[in-house]
Design a protein around this motif. Structure first.
Motif, PDB file in Angstrom:
ATOM      1  N   THR A  84       0.829  -1.206   0.000  1.00  0.00           N
ATOM      2  CA  THR A  84       0.000   0.000   0.000  1.00  0.00           C
ATOM      3  C   THR A  84       0.863   1.256   0.000  1.00  0.00           C
ATOM      4  O   THR A  84       0.565   2.233  -0.692  1.00  0.00           O
ATOM      5  CB  THR A  84      -0.941  -0.006   1.220  1.00  0.00           C
ATOM      6  N   ARG A  85       1.939   1.248   0.800  1.00  0.00           N
ATOM      7  CA  ARG A  85       2.839   2.415   0.834  1.00  0.00           C
ATOM      8  C   ARG A  85       3.566   2.594  -0.496  1.00  0.00           C
ATOM      9  O   ARG A  85       3.699   3.706  -1.001  1.00  0.00           O
ATOM     10  CB  ARG A  85       3.866   2.251   1.954  1.00  0.00           C
ATOM     11  N   GLN A  86       4.045   1.489  -1.055  1.00  0.00           N
ATOM     12  CA  GLN A  86       4.904   1.573  -2.230  1.00  0.00           C
ATOM     13  C   GLN A  86       4.139   1.872  -3.512  1.00  0.00           C
ATOM     14  O   GLN A  86       4.595   2.643  -4.357  1.00  0.00           O
ATOM     15  CB  GLN A  86       5.671   0.248  -2.377  1.00  0.00           C
ATOM     16  N   PHE A  87       2.952   1.267  -3.662  1.00  0.00           N
ATOM     17  CA  PHE A  87       2.236   1.383  -4.928  1.00  0.00           C
ATOM     18  C   PHE A  87       0.988   2.264  -4.829  1.00  0.00           C
ATOM     19  O   PHE A  87       0.324   2.499  -5.838  1.00  0.00           O
ATOM     20  CB  PHE A  87       1.855  -0.012  -5.434  1.00  0.00           C
ATOM     21  N   ALA A  88       0.650   2.697  -3.625  1.00  0.00           N
ATOM     22  CA  ALA A  88      -0.450   3.650  -3.403  1.00  0.00           C
ATOM     23  C   ALA A  88      -1.736   3.189  -4.082  1.00  0.00           C
ATOM     24  O   ALA A  88      -2.316   2.190  -3.689  1.00  0.00           O
ATOM     25  CB  ALA A  88      -0.032   5.035  -3.865  1.00  0.00           C
ATOM     26  N   ASP A  89      -2.168   3.893  -5.108  1.00  0.00           N
ATOM     27  CA  ASP A  89      -3.454   3.583  -5.738  1.00  0.00           C
ATOM     28  C   ASP A  89      -3.291   2.820  -7.051  1.00  0.00           C
ATOM     29  O   ASP A  89      -4.113   2.916  -7.949  1.00  0.00           O
ATOM     30  CB  ASP A  89      -4.246   4.863  -5.977  1.00  0.00           C
ATOM     31  N   LYS A  90      -2.206   2.035  -7.170  1.00  0.00           N
ATOM     32  CA  LYS A  90      -1.975   1.254  -8.388  1.00  0.00           C
ATOM     33  C   LYS A  90      -1.989  -0.241  -8.059  1.00  0.00           C
ATOM     34  O   LYS A  90      -1.540  -0.658  -6.986  1.00  0.00           O
ATOM     35  CB  LYS A  90      -0.623   1.631  -9.027  1.00  0.00           C
ATOM     36  N   PRO A  91      -2.488  -1.093  -8.963  1.00  0.00           N
ATOM     37  CA  PRO A  91      -2.491  -2.543  -8.726  1.00  0.00           C
ATOM     38  C   PRO A  91      -1.066  -3.100  -8.728  1.00  0.00           C
ATOM     39  O   PRO A  91      -0.163  -2.549  -9.371  1.00  0.00           O
ATOM     40  CB  PRO A  91      -3.302  -3.097  -9.898  1.00  0.00           C
ATOM     41  N   TYR A  92      -0.882  -4.201  -8.008  1.00  0.00           N
ATOM     42  CA  TYR A  92       0.404  -4.904  -8.031  1.00  0.00           C
ATOM     43  C   TYR A  92       0.178  -6.384  -7.805  1.00  0.00           C
ATOM     44  O   TYR A  92      -0.909  -6.814  -7.382  1.00  0.00           O
ATOM     45  CB  TYR A  92       1.365  -4.326  -6.981  1.00  0.00           C
ATOM     46  N   LYS A  93       1.203  -7.196  -8.067  1.00  0.00           N
ATOM     47  CA  LYS A  93       1.101  -8.652  -7.956  1.00  0.00           C
ATOM     48  C   LYS A  93       1.716  -9.118  -6.638  1.00  0.00           C
ATOM     49  O   LYS A  93       2.702  -8.556  -6.164  1.00  0.00           O
ATOM     50  CB  LYS A  93       1.803  -9.317  -9.140  1.00  0.00           C
ATOM     51  N   LEU A  94       1.110 -10.187  -6.097  1.00  0.00           N
ATOM     52  CA  LEU A  94       1.573 -10.721  -4.811  1.00  0.00           C
ATOM     53  C   LEU A  94       1.292 -12.213  -4.777  1.00  0.00           C
ATOM     54  O   LEU A  94       0.191 -12.651  -5.131  1.00  0.00           O
ATOM     55  CB  LEU A  94       0.851 -10.017  -3.659  1.00  0.00           C
ATOM     56  N   TYR A  95       2.270 -13.001  -4.338  1.00  0.00           N
ATOM     57  CA  TYR A  95       2.058 -14.438  -4.220  1.00  0.00           C
ATOM     58  C   TYR A  95       1.614 -14.761  -2.803  1.00  0.00           C
ATOM     59  O   TYR A  95       2.277 -14.393  -1.833  1.00  0.00           O
ATOM     60  CB  TYR A  95       3.320 -15.233  -4.572  1.00  0.00           C
TER      61      TYR A  95
END
Length: 527
Positions: A84-95
């Motif tokens: 949440t801190r790093q990507f703010a309001d952008k989607p990201y991938k997580l395993y």
């Protein structure tokens, strides 16, 4: 060789035994399996979102996701907060234990809450529940959720008094009437909740069947442990691994015991109906979930599976929130007086009606605040995309994607909850008083919104939350008026336990309870 050392399947006579490998068929089968494994590897490495960042990529010589999975199981809070801190309001991938997921920002919650192309059942049950016998009705029994929602709504109107009566009996048996301090654990609280729920789900006969209460509770406990054990294995291996885990042997054995206890009750009902039909008399009717499912679902549905699934989704989660709220009240004993005054005033005036428990606003706020600080799920809005979903800003959630959102970012948002880490139920009372209309309604425990996701959000929000809220208030009203309780010294500052995407009660939590003289006799009240 690696497969043999991992699960010892050669000893089970299932794969790769000597006769199989020496056969002519195996000569071609080995090529087929090798090709299939390479194909799975290629597919698994193919990225749906090659341009999106990944929060926990593989390191150095890691050829599988196992290390990243184990890291997530132990550090999920830190990882989601970092995302949440790093990507703010952008989607990201997580395993995660659900496999590879797309974490979408909470700004999409309102836009996605009613999108039916995003299905709840596959993402929630496929990863682990699907391999636990007895806990997968959501995908195998069409209409399961609709039946529960429909009948629990009806139950709220007429069955508050029976729930209260069963709560009183269960507390007398479990907490006892001793005025000396007695140790009580979450398992004891689960017995009380189980009897209350069983009074509605299974009628008066079965809610007092000690063997069913004991066996079903032990089954659910073993099933949860099995789910967490299985979630630590790579998803592709779970269809095989669960057959070799000792815990799953225990689960299957406990399922057989539950079926042996329940089936005679079902058989007696069927016999009574058959006898009535043969004699031309009226068919007996039963107002419980065994009858609901018999009336609404497929004729060949498994009654035991249905009841155990109800125990999982109702008893476990209700116990969790009741126990957590009792912990928070024990840490803030100054609220006991106002809570008791409210309960006495409302119940003395309104009795055991459904509307009375809706007037317990401070109690409602206590449950909502405890759920805000320590919900059941860390990652919420878990969905599976059955088709492409295009968002208003142009981003496309592709078919086959599993998504989730960071629940802590919502529930600990300082803009909505000043001093977000402080337990302050009065914040929801203030919200009721100062906000108007729909905004004030969001302060209610049963309200699911993008500001409070304890019961989920949107079309897949918890369908039993209205029944659960009523049951929680009945239970806590009895405990408030009849008992004092506190946390022993060694259980005062226990941290919450997080395993993967789920919160659990702190390990070692317990209470000391003692009977007190109640200001109002709930047992003598009528609906």
């Amino acid at each position: 060789m690696a497969l043999k050392s991992l699960v010892n399947v050669s000893h089970a006579g299932l794969l790769f035994n000597d006769d199989w490998t020496r056969s002519e068929v195996s000569h071609y089968a080995r090529y087929f399996i090798t090709a299939a494994l390479f194909l799975v590897l290629i597919i698994s490495r193919r990225e749906r979102y090659p341009n999106l960042p990944r929060l926990n990529p593989k390191k150095g010589m890691e050829f599988t996701w196992r290390a990243r999975l184990l890291d997530y199981m132990g550090r999920s809070r830190e990882l989601l907060s970092e995302g949440t801190r790093q990507f703010a309001d952008k989607p990201y991938k997580l395993y995660t234990e659900l496999g590879d997921i797309l974490v979408v920002p909470n700004k999409y919650a309102e836009e996605l809450k009613s999108v039916r192309a995003l299905d709840f059942s596959e993402s929630a049950s496929d990863a682990t529940h699907g391999y636990v016998p007895g806990l997968n009705p959501f995908t195998t029994e069409p209409g399961f959720i609709a039946v529960i929602q429909n009948y629990l709504t009806k139950a709220l109107v007429s069955l508050t008094a029976p729930i209260s009566l069963e709560a009183s009996k269960a507390l007398r048996d479990v907490f006892t009437d001793s005025k000396e301090w007695k140790e009580v654990t979450p398992d004891d609280i689960m017995l009380v909740v189980s009897r209350m729920s069983s009074r509605i789900f299974m009628g008066e006969e079965l809610c007092n069947d000690e063997e069913w209460i004991r066996e079903s509770a032990q089954y659910v406990s073993a099933a949860f442990q099995g789910i967490f054990e299985l979630s630590q294995w790579p998803r592709a291996m779970r269809p095989v691994v669960h057959w070799f885990l000792p815990r799953f042997g225990e689960i299957r054995q406990r399922l057989r015991r539950c079926r042996a206890v329940l089936q005679p009750h079902v058989d007696r009902r069927l016999a009574a109906k058959a006898a009535a039909g043969a004699g031309g008399g009226p068919t007996p009717r039963y107002n419980d979930s065994i009858e609901w499912f018999a009336r609404e679902l497929r004729p060949d549905h498994d009654p035991t599976n249905m009841q155990l699934s109800l125990t999982l989704v109702a008893v476990h989660t209700t116990t969790d929130l009741l126990t957590q709220t009792m912990m928070d009240i024990a840490k803030h004993p100054e609220i006991l007086g106002p809570l008791r005054e409210e309960a006495v005033s409302v119940l003395r005036s309104d009795g055991l009606k459904k509307s009375a428990f809706q007037k317990l606003r401070l109690m409602d706020a206590c449950f909502k605040e405890s759920q805000r600080l320590r919900p059941v799920m860390l990652a919420y809005f878990r969905r599976f995309a059955k088709e492409d979903v295009k968002l208003q800003d142009g981003f496309v959630i592709k078919k086959g994607t599993q998504i989730a959102m960071d629940g802590r970012a919502v529930l600990l948002n300082e803009a909505d909850y000043p001093e977000p880490l402080r337990w302050d139920p009065y914040r929801f009372l203030r919200m009721r008083e100062t906000a108007g209309g729909a905004a004030a309604n969001k302060a209610h425990l049963v309200s699911a919104s993008d500001k409070h996701v304890g019961f989920g959000h949107g079309i897949h929000a918890c369908p039993g939350r209205f029944f659960a809220a009523n049951e929680l208030k009945v239970a806590l009203a009895h405990v408030l008026l009849k008992y004092d309780w506190k946390l022993p010294t060694d259980a005062t500052d226990l941290p919450p336990t997080v395993v993967g995407s789920s919160y659990m009660l702190p390990y070692g939590v317990k209470f000391l309870v003692a009977r007190r003289q109640e200001e109002l006799d709930m047992d003598a009240m009528e609906c």
